[in-house]
Design an enzyme around this catalytic site. Structure first.
Site, PDB file in Angstrom:
ATOM      1  N   HIS A  47      77.167 -51.861  81.716  1.00  0.00           N
ATOM      2  CA  HIS A  47      77.030 -50.413  81.545  1.00  0.00           C
ATOM      3  C   HIS A  47      76.976 -50.037  80.064  1.00  0.00           C
ATOM      4  CE1 HIS A  47      78.879 -46.271  81.367  1.00  0.00           C
ATOM      5  NE2 HIS A  47      77.835 -46.062  82.141  1.00  0.00           N
ATOM      6  N   GLU A  50      73.533 -50.776  78.767  1.00  0.00           N
ATOM      7  CA  GLU A  50      72.591 -49.724  79.170  1.00  0.00           C
ATOM      8  C   GLU A  50      72.678 -48.519  78.236  1.00  0.00           C
ATOM      9  OE1 GLU A  50      72.909 -45.898  81.272  1.00  0.00           O
ATOM     10  OE2 GLU A  50      73.760 -47.373  82.643  1.00  0.00           O
ATOM     11  N   HIS A  51      73.881 -48.132  77.832  1.00  0.00           N
ATOM     12  CA  HIS A  51      74.044 -47.019  76.889  1.00  0.00           C
ATOM     13  C   HIS A  51      73.492 -47.381  75.510  1.00  0.00           C
ATOM     14  CE1 HIS A  51      77.009 -43.933  78.638  1.00  0.00           C
ATOM     15  NE2 HIS A  51      76.608 -44.685  79.657  1.00  0.00           N
ATOM     16  N   GLU A 127      84.141 -41.184  79.546  1.00  0.00           N
ATOM     17  CA  GLU A 127      83.577 -41.222  80.903  1.00  0.00           C
ATOM     18  C   GLU A 127      84.581 -41.819  81.889  1.00  0.00           C
ATOM     19  OE1 GLU A 127      79.479 -42.840  83.112  1.00  0.00           O
ATOM     20  OE2 GLU A 127      79.837 -43.279  80.991  1.00  0.00           O
TER      21      GLU A 127
END
Length: 423
Positions: A47, A50-51, A127
């Site tokens: 993840h 991906e950022h 997040e």
């Protein structure tokens, strides 16, 4: 609509669906690698990668990546799941080459600047905090972990603050080079697209990913169990999972129909019996998520602490009853819902793109609509009931509960005992 597939010598597959009535296109890159491909010390790295793809390349800084797509009226996004990571853009047809250039750039040439990395690590920690404050999301993270304990497939996609902050540029590059490989990558496009042009562009722009396929993820092992957390909340959030079936399982469509009848909408048994007839909750639903080698059936409800035990008794009773009393009308309605979802996806280039990419990753080919419809149509009352009986008997349940009071343990115990009795 015309679906065309080309497999390049590198192993990368290109699939397109030309939708001539559209003036726009959605295109993306799907990688068959997600959170379950992480090693134990890599929790959350897929993840984070991906950022970080959007935070600068050798040719563009983070602002330029956003501005170049938005300057032509397009949008750019990405998503990480348990088994895949996707990067995609929607643009007008004249700007398809630009979109493919940006997508290939952020995947093939990210620089992983240390300052950008520190900032993005902090963003993801925020997040994670947001999920901790959203019990209806958090309960599913806890459920996945309870169903698949001490396994990558059971860990949260976001990671933990400690693991996210532990990663450096070198570790991101290692993960990318190990898992982003042409044989498990799909370039997909739908809408106003030219297949040959995209193939030629993809062959050039993704050449650096040639080589052996990424390592296989470890097999999933659904174990079940119970996890209860007392929290100062207005409601009890409770989720129950049973082992489902993999995406290629012959029983998949029968189980999807069973699940839809049980908790797939306002006409479902759970909604009607638990909410409409008894008023025990505001939200209740059920779904089935197939993975490559297993599946997860889940039931979720949010309710008052005092109503939680009765809710679980009624909900599990409905699961058990459905295995014997599912009707022709219910099965027909569920099948109509499934087919409508498939057909409605054909009206959106974005939905169609995701559909094609997931099929390519799961089956190695796009599945014609009439083939899927035929499998849905083949579901009978008997096959749906049988799928339900197999669901109950396949595994012990996984139960996750968050909420106030001391009654959570007893509510979870009720659920566990009722499922065991039904099996």
């Amino acid at each position: 609509m015309t679906v065309t597939v080309t497999r390049l010598s590198s192993g990368l597959s290109v699939v397109t669906d030309r939708m001539p009535h559209l003036e726009s296109a959605t295109l993306g890159v799907w990688i068959g690698s997600g959170s379950r491909n992480e090693k134990p010390d890599e929790h959350g790295i897929s993840h984070l990668l991906e950022h970080m793809a959007f935070k600068g390349t050798k040719r563009r800084n983070a602002r330029q990546i956003a501005e170049e797509i938005e300057a032509v009226g397009g949008d750019l996004n990405a998503a990480t799941s348990i088994e895949s990571t996707a990067y995609y853009a929607r643009v007008l047809k004249a700007d398809v080459p630009l979109a493919l250039d940006v997508l290939s750039d952020i995947i093939a040439e990210p620089i992983f600047d240390a300052d950008e990395l520190r900032r993005e690590q902090n963003v993801i920690v925020q997040e994670i905090g947001a999920v901790e404050d959203a019990p209806d999301d958090l309960v599913f993270d806890r459920l996945q972990e309870t169903a698949f304990p001490k396994q990558a497939v059971g860990r949260s996609i976001l990671g933990t603050p400690d693991t996210v902050r532990s990663f450096n540029p070198a570790r991101l590059r290692t993960y990318l080079s190990r898992n982003y490989r042409a044989p498990n990558m799909i370039v997909a496009a739908a809408g106003a697209v030219d297949h040959d042009a995209i193939v030629a562009d993809a062959e050039k722009r993704f050449a650096s990913f040639a080589g052996p396929a990424a390592p296989e993820s470890e097999p999933a092992n659904f174990r079940g169990g119970t996890r209860v957390e007392t929290r100062d909340l207005e409601q009890v959030h409770i989720a129950l999972a049973l082992q489902g079936v993999p995406v290629r399982d012959p029983q998949l469509h029968s189980l999807q129909v069973f699940t839809s009848v049980l908790g797939g909408g306002m006409s479902s048994r759970l909604f009607q019996e638990v909410r409409e007839k008894r008023g025990l909750c505001y939200t209740i639903n059920a779904f089935h998520m197939p993975y490559s080698d297993t599946g997860l059936f889940a039931l979720y409800a949010g309710t008052d602490e005092a109503d939680a035990p009765e809710l679980m008794r009624v909900a599990i009773g409905e699961i058990t009853k459905a295995t014997e009393t599912l009707s022709e009308a219910e099965v027909a309605r569920a099948k109509a819902q499934l087919k409508a979802g498939l057909l409605m996806a054909l009206e959106s280039s974005e939905a169609r793109l995701g559909q094609l990419a997931r099929q390519m990753l799961a089956y190695g080919r796009p599945i014609p609509l009439d083939e899927i419809v035929a499998k849905v149509d083949a579901v009978t009352v008997d096959s749906a009931r049988a799928a339900g009986r197999m669901l109950i008997s396949r595994s012990p349940p996984a139960i996750s509960a968050l909420g106030p009071g001391s009654g959570l343990e007893s509510t979870a115990a009720i659920a566990e005992s009722l499922v065991a009795k039904a099996a």
